[in-house]
Design an enzyme around this catalytic site. Structure first.
Site, short mmCIF file in Angstrom:
data_model
loop_
_atom_site.label_atom_id
_atom_site.label_comp_id
_atom_site.label_asym_id
_atom_site.label_seq_id
_atom_site.Cartn_x
_atom_site.Cartn_y
_atom_site.Cartn_z
N HIS A 107 0.86 -1.19 0.00
CA HIS A 107 0.00 0.00 0.00
C HIS A 107 0.90 1.24 0.00
O HIS A 107 1.84 1.32 0.80
CB HIS A 107 -0.92 0.00 1.23
CG HIS A 107 -1.85 1.17 1.24
ND1 HIS A 107 -2.95 1.23 0.39
CD2 HIS A 107 -1.83 2.34 1.92
CE1 HIS A 107 -3.57 2.39 0.58
NE2 HIS A 107 -2.91 3.08 1.50
N ASP B 251 -7.04 -3.08 3.88
CA ASP B 251 -5.80 -2.47 4.39
C ASP B 251 -5.65 -2.62 5.91
O ASP B 251 -4.90 -1.86 6.54
CB ASP B 251 -5.69 -0.97 4.01
CG ASP B 251 -5.56 -0.77 2.51
OD1 ASP B 251 -5.02 -1.66 1.83
OD2 ASP B 251 -6.01 0.28 2.01
C1 GAR Z 1 1.44 1.07 -6.49
O1 GAR Z 1 1.78 2.36 -6.04
C2 GAR Z 1 0.77 0.29 -5.39
O2 GAR Z 1 1.30 0.54 -4.13
C3 GAR Z 1 -0.63 0.81 -5.47
O3 GAR Z 1 -0.89 0.95 -6.86
C4 GAR Z 1 0.35 1.14 -7.56
C5 GAR Z 1 0.48 0.08 -8.62
O4 GAR Z 1 1.61 0.30 -9.41
N1 GAR Z 1 -1.55 -0.09 -4.84
C6 GAR Z 1 -2.65 0.31 -4.20
O5 GAR Z 1 -2.99 1.47 -4.13
C7 GAR Z 1 -3.44 -0.80 -3.56
N2 GAR Z 1 -4.40 -0.27 -2.63
P1 GAR Z 1 2.27 -0.87 -10.27
O6 GAR Z 1 1.17 -1.55 -11.09
O7 GAR Z 1 3.26 -0.15 -11.15
O8 GAR Z 1 2.93 -1.83 -9.33
#
Ligand code: GAR
Length: 208
Positions: A110, A151
């Site tokens: 997260h 979460d």
């Molecule tokens: C990341 O920043 C992850 O932490 C977030 O989405 C992004 C995905 O990036 N996840 C959440 O917000 C989950 N609640 P990615 O596809 O490049 O890994």
């Protein structure tokens, strides 16, 4: 060797960090055996293919509700014989049908320091927009076990990241990824696969 199944919904930079860490030998007791996407065409699937990792797509919109989707996901994860399930930018909240089948065997990254800026509606760029709107000077990332509370599962690792004057949500997101997420998630995967995470009184304790 523990089988790791990674769930993705988007670009997959966290998946890339996991694939790179595995290739460098930094997850010695784990192997990424499958990547499952919640929609077709996402770039994370290309990253998996480039590393020769099998992919599957379980489309969220093919199911009427979260429960039906969760049951289908549970069955897929059981079929894949997952020892560890990693949510790497996976944007669907799954219910207890999955959480009860994989207790303390699913982890999520997260992009904030839980309990700040988390829960329903806080995902992706929205998290960083909220942090900037509040004017916090420090944010970061958290890896935690997934439970049916969004979460809300036991926290495994956290890393703080500075917020700077003039940050946009995009700039802050990138800094949190570079300085925290891409390091924390592979580290948590390695700790899990080394049996270095214990649950004591409902909290995750890391044995270094
Ligand atoms: C990341 O920043 C992850 O932490 C977030 O989405 C992004 C995905 O990036 N996840 C959440 O917000 C989950 N609640 P990615 O596809 O490049 O890994």
């Amino acid at each position: 060797m523990k089988k790791i199944v990674v769930l993705v919904s988007g670009g997959g930079t966290n998946l890339q960090a996991l694939l790179d860490a595995e290739a460098r030998g930094e997850i010695p007791n784990g192997k990424i055996t499958c990547v499952i996407a919640s929609k077709p065409g996402v770039y994370a699937l290309e990253r998996a293919k480039k590393h020769g990792v099998p992919t599957r797509v379980l489309e969220r919109k093919a199911y009427d509700n979260v429960h039906a989707y969760s049951i289908a996901m549970r069955d897929l994860l059981l079929e894949e014989e997952a020892d560890l399930v990693i949510y790497a930018g996976f944007m669907t909240i799954l219910d207890e049908a999955v959480c009860d089948a994989f207790p303390y065997r699913m982890i999520n990254i997260h992009p904030a320091l839980i309990p700040s800026f988390c829960g329903k509606g806080y995902y992706g760029l929205h998290v960083h927009e909220a942090a900037l709107a509040k004017g916090v000077k420090v944010t970061g990332a958290t890896v935690h076990f997934v439970t049916s509370e969004c979460d809300g599962g036991p926290i495994i690792l956290q890393q703080a990241v500075a917020v700077k004057n003039g940050d946009t949500p995009e700039i802050l997101q990138r800094r949190v990824m570079e300085e925290a997420e891409w390091k924390l998630l592979p580290k948590a995967a390695a700790l899990f696969c080394n049996d270095q995470i214990e649950i004591i009184d409902g909290l995750a304790v890391v044995k270094e």
